[in-house]
Design a protein around this motif. Structure first.
Motif, short mmCIF file in Angstrom:
data_model
loop_
_atom_site.label_atom_id
_atom_site.label_comp_id
_atom_site.label_asym_id
_atom_site.label_seq_id
_atom_site.Cartn_x
_atom_site.Cartn_y
_atom_site.Cartn_z
N ILE A 82 61.55 35.64 47.79
CA ILE A 82 60.51 36.23 46.76
C ILE A 82 59.47 36.88 47.40
O ILE A 82 59.05 38.01 47.18
CB ILE A 82 60.56 35.43 45.59
CG1 ILE A 82 61.76 34.87 44.98
CG2 ILE A 82 59.67 36.19 44.49
CD1 ILE A 82 61.79 33.78 43.60
N VAL A 83 58.88 36.03 48.10
CA VAL A 83 57.51 36.38 48.60
C VAL A 83 57.81 37.52 49.64
O VAL A 83 56.81 38.36 49.82
CB VAL A 83 56.69 35.27 49.06
CG1 VAL A 83 55.45 35.72 49.75
CG2 VAL A 83 56.41 34.14 48.20
N SER A 84 58.75 37.45 50.51
CA SER A 84 59.07 38.35 51.43
C SER A 84 59.22 39.63 51.08
O SER A 84 59.10 40.47 51.51
CB SER A 84 60.18 37.63 52.37
OG SER A 84 60.00 36.73 52.95
N CYS A 85 60.06 39.90 49.79
CA CYS A 85 60.27 41.29 49.12
C CYS A 85 58.85 41.92 48.64
O CYS A 85 58.54 42.81 49.03
CB CYS A 85 60.99 40.93 48.06
SG CYS A 85 62.86 40.59 48.12
N TYR A 86 57.82 40.86 48.34
CA TYR A 86 56.65 41.38 48.10
C TYR A 86 55.90 41.85 49.23
O TYR A 86 55.29 42.78 49.16
CB TYR A 86 55.69 40.15 47.25
CG TYR A 86 54.19 40.20 47.28
CD1 TYR A 86 53.73 41.46 46.13
CD2 TYR A 86 53.34 39.83 47.91
CE1 TYR A 86 52.38 41.75 45.92
CE2 TYR A 86 51.97 40.15 47.69
CZ TYR A 86 51.63 41.12 46.81
OH TYR A 86 50.26 41.21 46.76
#
Length: 229
Positions: A82-86
């Motif tokens: 999730i954070v990597s997508c951000y």
């Protein structure tokens, strides 16, 4: 074919080790290297490793050789995704802006090399306080949740999960402190993974300890260099 790939193991020192644990950690290492270099491809490469390692750390569900569920380790792979997508979005946007600005100065620059996607800087006092609160409260709450779920080593697992979340978010924001948070994660992660029998992941954590120090001083040098110009 899929079952064969998921179940493939190597026997090292008489201990069966999942091939996907090794491959997942290699992708994680490549992602960390890309993060140190501040290039956008670090994020999608890391996501591939996250997907592989998610199945590894739910050992009881996927019947791995360890047959242990580390909900913090598995949960952090979802958090990483999730954070990597951000982070991927943030760095891609910054990188495109960097290309646009460099093209105005020299149209050939963007062809020769990819510009850095983020400028390292220290977090503010308010941001550091926020990270500390999240670290303490998050670890306490997650430990209780993981303990209720039956996670193996819930308190260490909780800090690894929360610390990893803070470090990944800090990387996306360009905070130089994120490397120091990773060191704290490694200190707790190595003993936990060794005791649980996840030897490739433990070995990678040991390697990460040296790597993150290198990354920290690389970002610090870049940060200080920017101040002098």
């Amino acid at each position: 074919m899929i079952e064969t790939l998921l179940g493939a193991t190597l026997t090292i020192g008489g201990v069966p080790i999942l091939v996907r644990e090794i491959v997942g950690n290699i992708f994680g290492l490549l992602s960390a290297y890309g993060g140190m270099k501040r290039v956008v491809w670090a994020w999608p490469v890391g996501i591939i490793g996250n997907l592989l390692l998610f199945t590894v750390f739910l050992g009881g569900v996927f019947h791995t050789p360890q047959d242990l569920d580390l909900y913090g380790q598995a949960g952090r792979q979802v958090m990483f995704l999730i954070v990597s997508c951000y982070g991927w979005y943030q760095w891609a946007k910054a990188s495109k802006q960097g290309v646009k600005e460099s093209d105005e100065l020299d149209p050939s620059r963007s062809i020769v090399s990819e510009p850095a996607a983020v400028q390292p800087h220290w977090a503010s006092t308010k941001e550091r306080l926020g990270m500390l609160i999240v670290a303490v409260v998050g670890t306490l709450v997650c430990a209780l949740i993981f303990q209720a779920l039956g996670s193996w080593g819930p308190w260490a697992d909780a800090w690894i999960f929360v610390g990893s979340m803070l470090a990944t978010f800090g990387m996306a924001k360009g905070w130089t402190e994120f490397w120091l948070i990773w060191i704290g994660v490694d200190i707790v992660g190595v003993p936990l993974l060794l005791m649980a029998g996840y030897y490739p992941s433990a070995a990678l954590y040991i390697f990460y300890a040296g790597f993150v120090l290198w990354g920290f001083f690389t970002w610090l040098k870049t940060q200080n260099s920017a101040k002098t110009h």
